[in-house]
Design a protein around this motif. Structure first.
Motif, PDB file in Angstrom:
ATOM      1  N   GLY A   4     -12.405  -7.597  -9.327  1.00 20.04           N
ATOM      2  CA  GLY A   4     -12.360  -8.852  -8.601  1.00 20.04           C
ATOM      3  C   GLY A   4     -11.584  -8.642  -7.318  1.00 20.04           C
ATOM      4  N   ALA A   5     -12.043  -9.202  -6.224  1.00 17.17           N
ATOM      5  CA  ALA A   5     -11.405  -8.995  -4.923  1.00 17.17           C
ATOM      6  C   ALA A   5      -9.964  -9.498  -4.897  1.00 17.17           C
ATOM      7  CB  ALA A   5     -12.217  -9.678  -3.823  1.00 17.17           C
ATOM      8  N   GLU A   6      -9.632 -10.428  -5.776  1.00 15.40           N
ATOM      9  CA  GLU A   6      -8.277 -10.983  -5.791  1.00 15.40           C
ATOM     10  C   GLU A   6      -7.298 -10.122  -6.584  1.00 15.40           C
ATOM     11  OE1 GLU A   6     -10.174 -12.058  -9.503  1.00 15.40           O
ATOM     12  OE2 GLU A   6     -10.889 -12.228  -7.448  1.00 15.40           O
ATOM     13  N   SER A   7      -7.793  -9.094  -7.256  1.00 19.31           N
ATOM     14  CA  SER A   7      -6.902  -8.254  -8.051  1.00 19.31           C
ATOM     15  C   SER A   7      -6.048  -7.358  -7.154  1.00 19.31           C
ATOM     16  CB  SER A   7      -7.699  -7.404  -9.040  1.00 19.31           C
ATOM     17  OG  SER A   7      -8.482  -6.473  -8.343  1.00 19.31           O
ATOM     18  N   TYR A   8      -4.905  -6.964  -7.671  1.00 15.30           N
ATOM     19  CA  TYR A   8      -4.056  -6.007  -6.958  1.00 15.30           C
ATOM     20  C   TYR A   8      -3.202  -5.277  -7.962  1.00 15.30           C
ATOM     21  CZ  TYR A   8      -0.194  -9.411  -7.272  1.00 15.30           C
ATOM     22  OH  TYR A   8       0.778 -10.275  -7.714  1.00 15.30           O
ATOM     23  N   TYR A   9      -2.904  -4.026  -7.641  1.00 13.66           N
ATOM     24  CA  TYR A   9      -2.157  -3.163  -8.548  1.00 13.66           C
ATOM     25  C   TYR A   9      -1.175  -2.316  -7.746  1.00 13.66           C
ATOM     26  CZ  TYR A   9      -5.934  -4.490 -11.638  1.00 13.66           C
ATOM     27  OH  TYR A   9      -6.833  -5.219 -12.369  1.00 13.66           O
ATOM     28  N   ALA A  10      -0.095  -1.932  -8.377  1.00 11.56           N
ATOM     29  CA  ALA A  10       0.931  -1.135  -7.703  1.00 11.56           C
ATOM     30  C   ALA A  10       0.402   0.220  -7.269  1.00 11.56           C
ATOM     31  CB  ALA A  10       2.138  -0.953  -8.617  1.00 11.56           C
ATOM     32  N   ALA A  11      -0.639   0.707  -7.913  1.00 14.13           N
ATOM     33  CA  ALA A  11      -1.183   2.028  -7.577  1.00 14.13           C
ATOM     34  C   ALA A  11      -2.459   1.944  -6.742  1.00 14.13           C
ATOM     35  CB  ALA A  11      -1.455   2.827  -8.851  1.00 14.13           C
ATOM     36  N   ARG A  12      -2.802   0.753  -6.257  1.00 14.88           N
ATOM     37  CA  ARG A  12      -3.992   0.638  -5.405  1.00 14.88           C
ATOM     38  C   ARG A  12      -3.606   0.124  -4.029  1.00 14.88           C
ATOM     39  NH1 ARG A  12      -8.297  -2.833  -7.721  1.00 14.88           N
ATOM     40  NH2 ARG A  12      -8.341  -1.103  -9.193  1.00 14.88           N
ATOM     41  N   GLY A  13      -4.035   0.855  -3.028  1.00 15.76           N
ATOM     42  CA  GLY A  13      -3.827   0.459  -1.642  1.00 15.76           C
ATOM     43  C   GLY A  13      -5.123   0.591  -0.877  1.00 15.76           C
ATOM     44  N   PHE A  14      -5.024   1.067   0.346  1.00 14.09           N
ATOM     45  CA  PHE A  14      -6.234   1.335   1.124  1.00 14.09           C
ATOM     46  C   PHE A  14      -5.960   2.440   2.131  1.00 14.09           C
ATOM     47  CE2 PHE A  14      -4.083  -1.754   3.787  1.00 14.09           C
ATOM     48  CZ  PHE A  14      -4.340  -1.331   5.088  1.00 14.09           C
ATOM     49  N   ARG A  15      -7.019   3.107   2.488  1.00 12.86           N
ATOM     50  CA  ARG A  15      -6.975   4.154   3.506  1.00 12.86           C
ATOM     51  C   ARG A  15      -7.773   3.670   4.711  1.00 12.86           C
ATOM     52  NH1 ARG A  15      -5.320   9.094   1.738  1.00 12.86           N
ATOM     53  NH2 ARG A  15      -4.929   9.211  -0.484  1.00 12.86           N
ATOM     54  N   GLY A  16      -7.312   4.049   5.880  1.00 13.72           N
ATOM     55  CA  GLY A  16      -7.970   3.594   7.090  1.00 13.72           C
ATOM     56  C   GLY A  16      -8.502   4.722   7.948  1.00 13.72           C
ATOM     57  N   SER A  17      -9.310   4.320   8.918  1.00 14.70           N
ATOM     58  CA  SER A  17      -9.812   5.253   9.912  1.00 14.70           C
ATOM     59  C   SER A  17      -9.599   4.649  11.287  1.00 14.70           C
ATOM     60  CB  SER A  17     -11.300   5.555   9.691  1.00 14.70           C
ATOM     61  OG  SER A  17     -12.088   4.420   9.982  1.00 14.70           O
ATOM     62  N   LEU A  18      -9.486   5.531  12.260  1.00 10.43           N
ATOM     63  CA  LEU A  18      -9.317   5.125  13.649  1.00 10.43           C
ATOM     64  C   LEU A  18     -10.063   6.115  14.523  1.00 10.43           C
ATOM     65  CD1 LEU A  18      -7.804   3.250  15.720  1.00 10.43           C
ATOM     66  CD2 LEU A  18      -6.073   5.056  15.828  1.00 10.43           C
ATOM     67  N   ARG A  19     -10.851   5.583  15.440  1.00 13.02           N
ATOM     68  CA  ARG A  19     -11.579   6.412  16.401  1.00 13.02           C
ATOM     69  C   ARG A  19     -10.852   6.346  17.741  1.00 13.02           C
ATOM     70  NH1 ARG A  19     -16.822   7.503  14.419  1.00 13.02           N
ATOM     71  NH2 ARG A  19     -17.594   7.909  16.501  1.00 13.02           N
ATOM     72  N   VAL A  20     -10.531   7.519  18.294  1.00 13.84           N
ATOM     73  CA  VAL A  20      -9.824   7.575  19.579  1.00 13.84           C
ATOM     74  C   VAL A  20     -10.627   8.432  20.530  1.00 13.84           C
ATOM     75  CG1 VAL A  20      -7.698   8.208  20.753  1.00 13.84           C
ATOM     76  CG2 VAL A  20      -7.595   7.405  18.386  1.00 13.84           C
TER      77      VAL A  20
END
Length: 188
Positions: free
Chosen positions: A172-188
């Motif tokens: 579920g999109a509303e879930s969250y956990y101490a071991a789940r985050g996110f990784r990002g990308s950036l174009r330069v």
């Protein structure tokens, strides 16, 4: 870092470039055919993007060059920390999910936090490409861009690496956990 102006001081810029250069040189398998001098020149010519790299660094992402788009000349940076960045964990997927929680709300959402940093969540394809550069998220997991059809039904997707394989899961999109985050990308 000055969030209001999204600029780094000359000293902060120098320090960040030194960190990025050292990481680049330490991890040449990620970008064997690229040269740091060209990347640094591109960063110095696009100083507004450097603020986002600083935000990635400050939240534990350890950004590094993961590719080069020959058509646009852009260098692609991914979060290359071994585990999902510590400063971006315990977040639900997006603002809509955050608002839907009636109690025990997380402090932020992955989509909103990424937008405030000027970066994009990795797609599933980008996440799988990242995993070709090393073993990431062997103890954590990371939200990835969720297809609209899944999000409209209340879900979101995340990935991790277990048993030497990359897995895509749903929650579920509303879930969250101490071991789940996110990784990002950036174009330069």
């Amino acid at each position: 870092m000055n969030e209001n102006k999204k600029q780094l001081s000359p000293e902060q810029l120098k320090q960040l470039l030194n960190i990025l250069k050292a990481r680049f040189e330490k991890n040449m398998k990620r970008h064997e055919d690229l040269e740091w001098s060209a990347i640094q020149a591109r960063l110095e010519a696009n100083i507004e993007k450097v603020w986002s790299l600083q935000a990635m660094e400050e939240t534990g992402g350890e950004p590094d060059v993961a590719g080069h788009d020959i058509k646009t000349g852009e260098y692609v940076f991914y979060d290359c920390a071994a585990e999902s960045p510590k400063g971006r964990r315990s977040v639900c997927y997006d603002g809509e999910a955050l608002e839907s929680r009636k109690e025990f709300k997380p402090k932020n959402s992955a989509i909103d936090m990424a937008a405030s940093m000027g970066i994009e969540l990795l797609s599933e394809e980008q996440y799988r490409n990242l995993q070709q550069l090393g073993n990431f998220d062997t103890k954590t997991s990371s939200w990835v861009k969720t297809p609209t059809a899944i999000r409209e039904l209340g879900g979101a997707v995340f990935c991790d690496r277990r048993y030497n394989h990359v897995f895509l899961y749903h929650n579920g999109a509303e879930s969250y956990y101490a071991a789940r985050g996110f990784r990002g990308s950036l174009r330069v």
